[in-house]
Design an enzyme around this catalytic site. Structure first.
Site, PDB file in Angstrom:
ATOM      1  N   ASP A  38       2.469   4.353  -9.722  1.00 12.09           N
ATOM      2  CA  ASP A  38       3.446   3.478  -9.133  1.00 12.09           C
ATOM      3  C   ASP A  38       4.416   3.179 -10.381  1.00 12.09           C
ATOM      4  O   ASP A  38       5.756   3.116 -10.251  1.00 12.09           O
ATOM      5  CB  ASP A  38       2.924   2.291  -8.704  1.00 12.09           C
ATOM      6  CG  ASP A  38       2.505   2.337  -7.227  1.00 12.09           C
ATOM      7  OD1 ASP A  38       2.760   3.439  -6.896  1.00 12.09           O
ATOM      8  OD2 ASP A  38       1.839   1.422  -6.933  1.00 12.09           O
ATOM      9  N   ALA A  40       5.071   4.651 -13.131  1.00 17.07           N
ATOM     10  CA  ALA A  40       5.784   6.014 -13.680  1.00 17.07           C
ATOM     11  C   ALA A  40       6.904   6.197 -12.619  1.00 17.07           C
ATOM     12  O   ALA A  40       8.124   6.484 -12.885  1.00 17.07           O
ATOM     13  CB  ALA A  40       4.784   7.438 -13.674  1.00 17.07           C
ATOM     14  N   LYS A 118       2.668  -8.352  -1.124  1.00  9.21           N
ATOM     15  CA  LYS A 118       3.240  -7.127  -0.667  1.00  9.21           C
ATOM     16  C   LYS A 118       2.093  -6.047  -0.312  1.00  9.21           C
ATOM     17  O   LYS A 118       1.380  -5.858  -1.820  1.00  9.21           O
ATOM     18  CB  LYS A 118       4.248  -6.651  -1.600  1.00  9.21           C
ATOM     19  CG  LYS A 118       4.829  -5.207  -1.306  1.00  9.21           C
ATOM     20  CD  LYS A 118       6.058  -4.824  -2.473  1.00  9.21           C
ATOM     21  CE  LYS A 118       6.425  -3.310  -1.883  1.00  9.21           C
ATOM     22  NZ  LYS A 118       5.395  -2.206  -1.973  1.00  9.21           N
ATOM     23  N   GLU A 173       1.686  -3.783   8.140  1.00  9.15           N
ATOM     24  CA  GLU A 173       1.307  -2.635   7.166  1.00  9.15           C
ATOM     25  C   GLU A 173      -0.123  -2.364   7.526  1.00  9.15           C
ATOM     26  O   GLU A 173      -0.968  -3.277   7.845  1.00  9.15           O
ATOM     27  CB  GLU A 173       1.318  -3.534   5.738  1.00  9.15           C
ATOM     28  CG  GLU A 173       1.238  -2.563   4.431  1.00  9.15           C
ATOM     29  CD  GLU A 173       2.755  -1.834   4.229  1.00  9.15           C
ATOM     30  OE1 GLU A 173       2.646  -1.073   3.186  1.00  9.15           O
ATOM     31  OE2 GLU A 173       3.735  -2.511   4.808  1.00  9.15           O
ATOM     32  N   LYS A 323       7.794  -7.063  -7.990  1.00  9.01           N
ATOM     33  CA  LYS A 323       6.576  -5.800  -8.035  1.00  9.01           C
ATOM     34  C   LYS A 323       5.824  -6.504  -9.243  1.00  9.01           C
ATOM     35  O   LYS A 323       6.313  -6.885 -10.345  1.00  9.01           O
ATOM     36  CB  LYS A 323       7.010  -4.706  -8.471  1.00  9.01           C
ATOM     37  CG  LYS A 323       7.637  -3.773  -7.359  1.00  9.01           C
ATOM     38  CD  LYS A 323       6.974  -3.414  -6.100  1.00  9.01           C
ATOM     39  CE  LYS A 323       5.951  -2.381  -6.769  1.00  9.01           C
ATOM     40  NZ  LYS A 323       6.565  -0.946  -6.809  1.00  9.01           N
TER      41      LYS A 323
END
Length: 694
Positions: A38, A40, A118, A173, A323
């Protein structure tokens, strides 16, 4: 956290970066595997975006910056409303800039945000007609997705029939919890397949699989409700005009699983400062969650604000993903070391090509046991997925098999103990030296004398080595027969240090049975389990007399663990006899032995009743303790709870009676408030158990 971008110097490097990003996304969204982790991927895409900002006339049409995440996957079922992805921020500064931009766009400050986890899974649209689940569709390219209706019945949290006969689309999700992931790999390898690299890989592959010889469960978390053709006008208006938080309440009423029933429920914040506080709480709770998250989703909660902000071609302007640092990275397995623990367990450890995960450089990771290596099909030289969350010991998840070159080699298993050369007992998944604790006597004794066991001050590893090398100690019981003259003959042992050590050893004789059991280091038990065993049986005589059936009556000891505990206690009988002869206490203060028959006719166990100010209560401790409790370790707090008749727990649930919330208490305090669980400050709790603090 601030994430920089990959540096792209010219058009050729830009084209190569786009090609690499598009290929990685195609692998990731098609099957959950990718040559990039993730972090990278995020660095690469941010580099692409930075180059495009300076060269707007040279943007390639296939660039990932303008596409919905998952756009590499084709689909043939049109979405009624585009199924967009989210833009990202990586720091509080970037989040603050986003809120300012949002306020400028809609003409006023946002006063209500929804903040939730998330989830690290795949977006899914579930269509219900008349309350019955009729179709499942992936995100695809955002305008159309892949039909995966065949997966109906395999996804927990996504009911086949809603509580009301409504026509509606539920978006959310789908993922695998940690337990589901482990189960999926066990089933997959049992059928001859390679293990999945991570839970997301497992969910992606499982969702699309149509003709497997086996099925494994997944879990759904709803995050949106939309009208469909056929939705009643009244419901359609409600779905369009309601705040996001109200829609999630409605989804729960319909019977859809949401984050509301987790340790990180979606909450409403009334300012950016409150949002950032909730971000920190969720980030803190991340390591203990039973499922993966890779960030926090922040949305303008009110429908009017969402409509005023609108959406771009790729993402809504009223929502953002904050994030978190990746907890999984891909690196190479260079070597496997075989280490021997204090009880003789022979544990493999992975030596890795150094990789930074969540701010720490990782060079070693656990491999669990030899059977796990075989199950996962690991080879030396493999690219492997390494997982680390919070303070959890890094672990190797699985090989990334599509990156193999053919130069990988088999991992050699030891045929004798790597520490002492004795034989190896391979009868269980965790291999053990046939010498057991005697193979690693120093580690075993140092552990037994630690603060949470017998608490023998002054008996550190260096002193233990002295005693063992001098032949004065061959097992734990020998510590209690040491004489003053023997200690004075050792180097750096004067009269004061000798007397202090003998005093500490004498004090250790009076420790409760739970500490003695913990010091013995019985496999399958630790500090909390030792306390439960001691409080259930009350005396060592009752513990030793218990068979497997009786041992199962202790909370947390199941049908598999009980026989091994009973067998090891029998193996330790000579040592226990020596400890008794040396005058070591073998009773648990305040505990009552179980009656002769604790199994009623209906087959249910009846634990002996425990008296005390916390009798019948389940207590969770979180945050830093102050006042009379300040000097107590968390283990000593748990001991205090159980001596007061309560049960200590590490997680908050509806069964929790009391949460002791100290300074810095975060997600556990929030969960207690949400569930209406009683809260107490450290001072209030100290007053409850004052008689036991004397």
């Amino acid at each position: 956290m601030t994430t920089s971008a990959a540096v792209i110097v010219d058009a050729a490097a830009y084209a190569q970066a786009v090609k690499e990003a598009v290929g990685a996304a195609a692998d990731y969204y098609a099957g959950g595997t990718s040559p990039l982790d993730d972090d990278a991927y995020d660095l690469l895409v941010r580099g692409i975006a930075a180059w495009e900002a300076g060269h707007p006339d040279q943007v390639l049409p296939e660039s990932p910056t303008g596409k919905v995440a998952g756009g590499a996957v084709e689909g043939d079922v049109p979405h009624t409303v585009p199924m967009l992805s989210l833009d990202n921020v990586f720091s509080s500064e970037e989040f603050t800039a986003w809120t300012a931009s949002l306020a400028h766009r809609i003409g006023h400050e946002v006063t209500r945000f929804s903040v939730g986890p998330k989830l690290d899974g795949l977006a899914l649209a579930a269509r219900y007609r008349g309350g019955r689940l009729t179709q499942l569709i992936t995100r695809g390219d955002g305008t159309a997705g892949e039909d995966v209706t065949h997966a109906i019945g395999t996804i927990e949290g996504l009911p086949g029939t809603l509580a009301e006969p409504v026509t509606v689309e539920v978006r959310g999700e789908v993922l695998m919890t940690n337990a589901q992931f482990e189960h999926a790999n066990e089933v997959r390898t049992a059928h001859g397949g390679q293990p999945f690299a991570n839970p997301r890989n497992a969910a992606a592959g499982t969702l699309r699989a149509k003709e497997r010889a086996y099925t494994v469960p997944m879990t759904f978390f709803g995050y949106g409700l939309l009208p469909l053709p056929g939705t009643t006008a009244a419901l359609a208006e409600r779905l369009t005009a309601s705040a996001h938080s109200d829609l999630m309440q409605l989804a729960a009423e319909f019977g859809v699983h949401t984050s509301a029933r987790t340790a990180v429920p979606e909450v409403v914040a009334e300012s950016p400062e409150q949002v950032l506080a909730h971000v920190q709480e969720i980030a803190t709770a991340r390591a203990d969650l039973p499922f993966g998250i890779d960030g926090i989703v922040i949305k303008a909660d009110l429908a009017a604000d969402q409509q005023a902000a609108g959406s771009g071609s790729r993402a809504p302007r009223w929502a953002i993903a904050y994030k978190l640092p990746a907890v999984e990275k891909i690196t190479r397995l260079l070597e496997v070391e075989w280490n021997v623990g204090r009880t003789g367990i022979i544990a493999p450890r992975a030596v890795l090509e150094p990789v930074v995960i969540d701010g720490s450089t990782i060079t070693y990771a656990t491999l669990h046991n030899p059977a796990d290596i075989t199950r996962r099909g690991l080879l030396l030289g493999d690219h492997v997925m390494v997982h680390r969350a919070g303070d959890v010991i890094p672990r190797v998840e699985a090989p990334v098999t599509h990156l193999r070159t053919g130069d990988e080699a088999l991992i050699a298993f030891p045929d004798e103990c790597p520490r002492c050369g004795s034989g190896i007992d391979t009868s269980e998944e965790r291999w053990r030296c046939t010498q057991g604790r005697n193979c690693h006597l120093v580690a075993s004794l140092a552990y037994a004398s630690g603060r949470d066991q017998l608490d023998i001050e002054g008996l550190g590893t260096t002193r233990v080595v002295q005693l063992v090398d001098a032949g004065l100690v061959t097992d734990l019981a020998d510590l209690f027969t040491l004489e003053r003259e023997q200690l004075l003959d050792l180097e750096r042992m004067g009269e004061t240090s000798t007397d202090n050590l003998l005093t500490a050893i004498a004090k250790a004789k009076e420790q409760p049975l739970s500490r003695v059991l913990c010091a013995l280091g019985v496999r399958g038990t630790g500090r909390s389990m030792s306390r439960r065993i001691a409080r259930y049986f009350a005396t060592m005589d009752h513990v030793r007399a218990a068979d497997a059936e009786a041992m199962q009556q202790v909370e947390g000891i199941g049908i598999e663990k009980a026989p091994s505990i009973v067998a090891e206690l029998a193996e330790l009988a000579p040592l226990i006899d020596k400890l008794i002869a040396a005058g070591v206490n073998m009773t648990e203060p305040g505990a009552t032995p179980p009656p002769a028959d604790t199994t009623p006719q209906d087959g249910t166990a009846t634990a002996p009743a425990q008296a005390g100010p916390l009798a019948g209560m389940t207590v969770v401790v979180t945050g830093a303790m102050t006042g009379d409790l300040e000097k107590l370790s968390r283990n000593e707090m748990n001991e205090l709870i159980e001596r007061a008749g309560g049960r200590s727990s590490s997680s908050v649930s509806k069964k929790t009676t009391l949460v002791v919330a100290g300074e810095g208490a975060g997600s556990k305090r929030a969960k207690a408030e949400q569930l209406g669980v009683r809260l107490a400050t450290p001072d209030e709790f100290a007053a409850l158990v004052a008689d036991l603090l004397v």
